[in-house]
Write a protein that holds these residues in place. Structure first.
Motif, PDB file in Angstrom:
ATOM      1  N   ARG A 134       0.999  -1.193  -0.027  1.00  0.00           N
ATOM      2  CA  ARG A 134       0.077   0.003   0.056  1.00  0.00           C
ATOM      3  C   ARG A 134       0.932   1.151   0.190  1.00  0.00           C
ATOM      4  NH1 ARG A 134      -5.115  -1.819   3.765  1.00  0.00           N
ATOM      5  NH2 ARG A 134      -5.028  -3.951   3.035  1.00  0.00           N
ATOM      6  N   VAL A 135       1.693   1.327  -1.149  1.00  0.00           N
ATOM      7  CA  VAL A 135       2.663   2.494  -1.241  1.00  0.00           C
ATOM      8  C   VAL A 135       1.864   3.650  -1.257  1.00  0.00           C
ATOM      9  CG1 VAL A 135       4.572   3.488  -2.658  1.00  0.00           C
ATOM     10  CG2 VAL A 135       4.278   0.927  -2.442  1.00  0.00           C
ATOM     11  N   GLU A 136       2.358   4.738  -0.335  1.00  0.00           N
ATOM     12  CA  GLU A 136       1.671   6.063  -0.255  1.00  0.00           C
ATOM     13  C   GLU A 136       2.306   7.014  -1.536  1.00  0.00           C
ATOM     14  OE1 GLU A 136      -0.581   7.082   1.888  1.00  0.00           O
ATOM     15  OE2 GLU A 136      -0.536   5.670   3.372  1.00  0.00           O
ATOM     16  N   PRO A 137       1.581   7.865  -2.017  1.00  0.00           N
ATOM     17  CA  PRO A 137       2.099   8.831  -3.020  1.00  0.00           C
ATOM     18  C   PRO A 137       3.130   9.580  -2.579  1.00  0.00           C
ATOM     19  CG  PRO A 137      -0.549   9.043  -2.794  1.00  0.00           C
ATOM     20  CD  PRO A 137      -0.199   8.277  -1.838  1.00  0.00           C
ATOM     21  N   GLY A 138       4.169   9.761  -3.071  1.00  0.00           N
ATOM     22  CA  GLY A 138       5.566  10.340  -2.561  1.00  0.00           C
ATOM     23  C   GLY A 138       6.450   9.690  -2.013  1.00  0.00           C
ATOM     24  N   ALA A 139       6.102   8.318  -1.491  1.00  0.00           N
ATOM     25  CA  ALA A 139       6.946   7.652  -0.898  1.00  0.00           C
ATOM     26  C   ALA A 139       8.249   7.220  -1.533  1.00  0.00           C
ATOM     27  CB  ALA A 139       6.322   6.395  -0.328  1.00  0.00           C
ATOM     28  N   THR A 140       9.315   6.958  -0.841  1.00  0.00           N
ATOM     29  CA  THR A 140      10.464   6.597  -1.433  1.00  0.00           C
ATOM     30  C   THR A 140      10.640   5.001  -1.205  1.00  0.00           C
ATOM     31  OG1 THR A 140      11.592   8.770  -0.804  1.00  0.00           O
ATOM     32  CG2 THR A 140      13.119   7.105  -1.472  1.00  0.00           C
ATOM     33  N   VAL A 141      10.953   4.483  -2.607  1.00  0.00           N
ATOM     34  CA  VAL A 141      11.071   3.009  -2.616  1.00  0.00           C
ATOM     35  C   VAL A 141      12.036   2.223  -3.194  1.00  0.00           C
ATOM     36  CG1 VAL A 141       9.289   1.140  -3.549  1.00  0.00           C
ATOM     37  CG2 VAL A 141       8.404   3.155  -2.787  1.00  0.00           C
ATOM     38  N   LEU A 142      12.598   1.287  -2.746  1.00  0.00           N
ATOM     39  CA  LEU A 142      13.377   0.502  -3.442  1.00  0.00           C
ATOM     40  C   LEU A 142      13.009  -0.514  -4.307  1.00  0.00           C
ATOM     41  CD1 LEU A 142      16.851  -0.296  -3.557  1.00  0.00           C
ATOM     42  CD2 LEU A 142      16.256  -1.612  -1.667  1.00  0.00           C
ATOM     43  N   VAL A 143      13.695  -0.672  -5.478  1.00  0.00           N
ATOM     44  CA  VAL A 143      13.173  -1.821  -6.487  1.00  0.00           C
ATOM     45  C   VAL A 143      14.671  -2.445  -6.824  1.00  0.00           C
ATOM     46  CG1 VAL A 143      12.211  -2.463  -8.619  1.00  0.00           C
ATOM     47  CG2 VAL A 143      11.038  -0.642  -7.245  1.00  0.00           C
ATOM     48  N   HIS A 144      14.918  -3.732  -6.684  1.00  0.00           N
ATOM     49  CA  HIS A 144      15.753  -4.611  -7.079  1.00  0.00           C
ATOM     50  C   HIS A 144      15.538  -5.158  -8.572  1.00  0.00           C
ATOM     51  CE1 HIS A 144      18.089  -4.328  -3.539  1.00  0.00           C
ATOM     52  NE2 HIS A 144      17.434  -4.844  -3.013  1.00  0.00           N
ATOM     53  N   ALA A 145      16.673  -5.326  -9.314  1.00  0.00           N
ATOM     54  CA  ALA A 145      16.611  -6.134 -10.584  1.00  0.00           C
ATOM     55  C   ALA A 145      15.540  -5.173 -11.300  1.00  0.00           C
ATOM     56  CB  ALA A 145      16.143  -7.471 -10.690  1.00  0.00           C
ATOM     57  N   ALA A 146      15.673  -3.859 -11.562  1.00  0.00           N
ATOM     58  CA  ALA A 146      14.796  -2.980 -12.345  1.00  0.00           C
ATOM     59  C   ALA A 146      14.710  -3.121 -13.584  1.00  0.00           C
ATOM     60  CB  ALA A 146      14.948  -1.548 -11.518  1.00  0.00           C
ATOM     61  N   ALA A 147      15.646  -3.605 -14.125  1.00  0.00           N
ATOM     62  CA  ALA A 147      15.487  -3.963 -15.684  1.00  0.00           C
ATOM     63  C   ALA A 147      14.805  -5.382 -16.198  1.00  0.00           C
ATOM     64  CB  ALA A 147      16.856  -3.882 -16.444  1.00  0.00           C
ATOM     65  N   GLY A 148      14.528  -6.165 -15.089  1.00  0.00           N
ATOM     66  CA  GLY A 148      13.964  -7.515 -15.219  1.00  0.00           C
ATOM     67  C   GLY A 148      12.399  -7.281 -15.656  1.00  0.00           C
ATOM     68  N   GLY A 149      11.691  -8.503 -15.562  1.00  0.00           N
ATOM     69  CA  GLY A 149      10.379  -8.454 -15.926  1.00  0.00           C
ATOM     70  C   GLY A 149       9.523  -7.689 -14.875  1.00  0.00           C
ATOM     71  N   VAL A 150       9.576  -8.155 -13.598  1.00  0.00           N
ATOM     72  CA  VAL A 150       8.685  -7.540 -12.655  1.00  0.00           C
ATOM     73  C   VAL A 150       9.316  -6.187 -12.294  1.00  0.00           C
ATOM     74  CG1 VAL A 150       8.023  -7.409 -10.183  1.00  0.00           C
ATOM     75  CG2 VAL A 150       7.820  -9.723 -11.703  1.00  0.00           C
ATOM     76  N   GLY A 151      10.659  -6.105 -12.060  1.00  0.00           N
ATOM     77  CA  GLY A 151      11.172  -4.933 -11.564  1.00  0.00           C
ATOM     78  C   GLY A 151      11.057  -3.722 -12.602  1.00  0.00           C
ATOM     79  N   SER A 152      10.909  -3.995 -14.069  1.00  0.00           N
ATOM     80  CA  SER A 152      10.711  -2.844 -14.797  1.00  0.00           C
ATOM     81  C   SER A 152       9.261  -2.355 -14.928  1.00  0.00           C
ATOM     82  CB  SER A 152      11.180  -3.106 -16.541  1.00  0.00           C
ATOM     83  OG  SER A 152      10.133  -4.233 -16.838  1.00  0.00           O
ATOM     84  N   LEU A 153       8.700  -3.263 -14.714  1.00  0.00           N
ATOM     85  CA  LEU A 153       6.960  -2.564 -14.401  1.00  0.00           C
ATOM     86  C   LEU A 153       6.672  -2.027 -13.099  1.00  0.00           C
ATOM     87  CD1 LEU A 153       5.094  -5.969 -15.964  1.00  0.00           C
ATOM     88  CD2 LEU A 153       5.370  -3.894 -16.961  1.00  0.00           C
ATOM     89  N   LEU A 154       7.498  -2.693 -12.003  1.00  0.00           N
ATOM     90  CA  LEU A 154       7.383  -1.989 -10.911  1.00  0.00           C
ATOM     91  C   LEU A 154       7.775  -0.601 -10.768  1.00  0.00           C
ATOM     92  CD1 LEU A 154       8.767  -4.153  -7.887  1.00  0.00           C
ATOM     93  CD2 LEU A 154       6.726  -2.884  -7.991  1.00  0.00           C
ATOM     94  N   VAL A 155       8.985  -0.168 -11.376  1.00  0.00           N
ATOM     95  CA  VAL A 155       9.540   1.029 -11.562  1.00  0.00           C
ATOM     96  C   VAL A 155       8.697   1.949 -12.314  1.00  0.00           C
ATOM     97  CG1 VAL A 155      11.205   2.489 -12.731  1.00  0.00           C
ATOM     98  CG2 VAL A 155      11.968   0.552 -11.551  1.00  0.00           C
ATOM     99  N   GLN A 156       8.093   1.440 -13.499  1.00  0.00           N
ATOM    100  CA  GLN A 156       7.065   2.472 -14.226  1.00  0.00           C
ATOM    101  C   GLN A 156       5.819   2.782 -13.248  1.00  0.00           C
ATOM    102  OE1 GLN A 156       6.404   1.175 -18.528  1.00  0.00           O
ATOM    103  NE2 GLN A 156       7.822  -0.545 -17.791  1.00  0.00           N
ATOM    104  N   TYR A 157       5.231   1.619 -12.746  1.00  0.00           N
ATOM    105  CA  TYR A 157       3.944   1.625 -12.001  1.00  0.00           C
ATOM    106  C   TYR A 157       4.417   2.661 -10.867  1.00  0.00           C
ATOM    107  CZ  TYR A 157      -0.683   0.317 -10.348  1.00  0.00           C
ATOM    108  OH  TYR A 157      -2.045   0.356 -10.017  1.00  0.00           O
ATOM    109  N   LEU A 158       5.363   2.372  -9.820  1.00  0.00           N
ATOM    110  CA  LEU A 158       5.537   3.516  -8.738  1.00  0.00           C
ATOM    111  C   LEU A 158       5.782   4.856  -9.287  1.00  0.00           C
ATOM    112  CD1 LEU A 158       7.907   0.819  -6.955  1.00  0.00           C
ATOM    113  CD2 LEU A 158       5.749   1.880  -6.132  1.00  0.00           C
ATOM    114  N   VAL A 159       6.562   4.971 -10.275  1.00  0.00           N
ATOM    115  CA  VAL A 159       6.850   6.595 -10.729  1.00  0.00           C
ATOM    116  C   VAL A 159       5.464   7.187 -11.138  1.00  0.00           C
ATOM    117  CG1 VAL A 159       8.126   7.826 -12.241  1.00  0.00           C
ATOM    118  CG2 VAL A 159       9.198   6.033 -11.204  1.00  0.00           C
ATOM    119  N   ARG A 160       4.882   6.433 -12.231  1.00  0.00           N
ATOM    120  CA  ARG A 160       3.833   6.969 -13.093  1.00  0.00           C
ATOM    121  C   ARG A 160       2.371   7.073 -12.046  1.00  0.00           C
ATOM    122  NH1 ARG A 160       5.882   4.389 -18.430  1.00  0.00           N
ATOM    123  NH2 ARG A 160       7.917   5.390 -18.478  1.00  0.00           N
TER     124      ARG A 160
END
Ligand code: NDP
Length: 318
Positions: A134-160
């Protein structure tokens, strides 16, 4: 029909292409002619024997295609419908049978390749961000393996979608460039992420699908009362943890989620799938297909994933 099965657990060499009888649906089930099959890290865990499976079995948990036969009592889909599924074993094949309640309809503006590439990992991201951490807007978050399958989608979802600040890790310069392009604001290798997170006062959530190699660092990167979401173990399983460590790190939370528990009903499954397909169709989530590999060469797909050479998602084509 052609299928890739395993008779025993082991390395990529245990994957065998075989001729097996085409399956037909029992009541409540649906047969799908597959057009694209998603390759996921869980396929490697299944092959290696991390999760109990009864052998022999056809491997693979995700795919997209067209309904060719419906079992008695099925009213939710009809022959000719374009459908996709995740978390159902038997996908490395020309035809798979899936319970009707585990299927989602693919919208017209999403191709079968993209559906097979995004459904499992996209729903995982949706569940991890919205329902697990339940990530809050503006939170600072760590994502590992950010170019992988889940990782690349996580980055985009969290940022956008959540307007998070993302600290991302990846092993090579090419992968780190990709993580930056997807929107991660701070991108490091696996030696630099704890310092990077601490300079920001610690992250409120750490998403860790790497496991053994990163677990201690992910704990150390958390701000007090933060949450470590350990959702995978690409580098190996995490050894047992003393709960007192959660106290020492600042009353933090540790969870080990699994997608099936977050798509437990047909309604929840369709909610997450439709949300992800809509974000893909709207251009909010970019899906990168790393490679389309013929089903017969499934071994090569597994070697690529284990060898960390993939950027984005590998799909098999029957
Ligand atoms: P990825 O495409 O992300 O591939 C795995 C990545 O992990 C590699 O590309 C690599 O990126 C990184 N990695 C770090 N250390 C290692 C290592 N020792 N060996 C291999 N890879 C390593 O795979 P997926 O997107 O399919 O899965 C990512 C994770 O998410 C997996 O752990 C998987 O089990 C988990 N997952 C969990 C789900 C759940 O329900 N809990 C659902 C879906 C996936 P780099 O080179 O940058 O380090």
């Amino acid at each position: 029909m052609k299928a890739v099965l395993i008779q025993r657990h082991g390395g990529p060499e245990v994957l065998e292409i075989a001729d097996v009888p085409e399956p037909h649906p029992a009541p409540g089930e649906v047969a799908i002619k597959l057009e694209a099959i998603g390759v996921n890290y869980i396929d490697l865990y299944h092959r290696e024997g991390w999760y109990p499976l009864s052998l022999p079995t056809v491997l693979g948990s995700e795919g997209a295609g067209t309904v060719i036969e419906v079992g008695e009592g099925v009213t939710s889909v009809s022959i000719g419908d374009r459908v996709a599924f995740a978390n159902h074993l038997g996908a490395y094949a020309e035809v798979v049978v899936v319970p009707a309640g585990r299927l989602v309809t693919i919208p017209d503006d999403v191709t079968a390749d993209v559906a097979a590439a995004v459904l499992l990992q996209g729903m995982t991201v949706h569940a991890l961000v919205n329902s697990c951490a339940r990530v809050e807007p503006g939170a600072t978050v760590l994502v590992h393996a950010a170019a992988g399958g889940v990782g690349s989608l996580l980055v985009q979802y969290l940022v956008r979608r959540v307007a998070s600040t993302v600290v991302a890790t990846a092993s090579t310069a090419e992968k780190r460039t990709r993580a930056r392009r997807l929107g991660a604001q701070i991108v490091t290798d696996y030696d630099g992420f704890v310092d990077a997170a601490r300079r920001l006062g610690g992250v409120s959530v750490a998403f860790d699908g790497v496991g053994r190699a990163t677990f201690d660092g992910s704990l150390a990167a958390l701000a007090p009362r933060g949450m470590l979401v350990l959702y995978g173990q690409a580098s190996g399983p995490v050894p047992p943890v003393d709960p007192q460590i959660l106290n020492r790190q600042g009353s933090i939370f540790l969870t080990r989620p699994s997608l099936p528990h977050y798509v437990a009903t047909p309604e929840e499954l369709r909610w997450r799938a439709q949300a992800i397909f809509a974000d893909v169709a709207a251009g909010l989530l970019e899906v990168t297909i790393a490679e389309r590999i013929p089903l017969e060469e499934a071994r090569r797909a597994h070697e690529a994933l284990a060898g960390r050479t993939t950027v984005g998602k590998v799909i098999l084509v029957p």
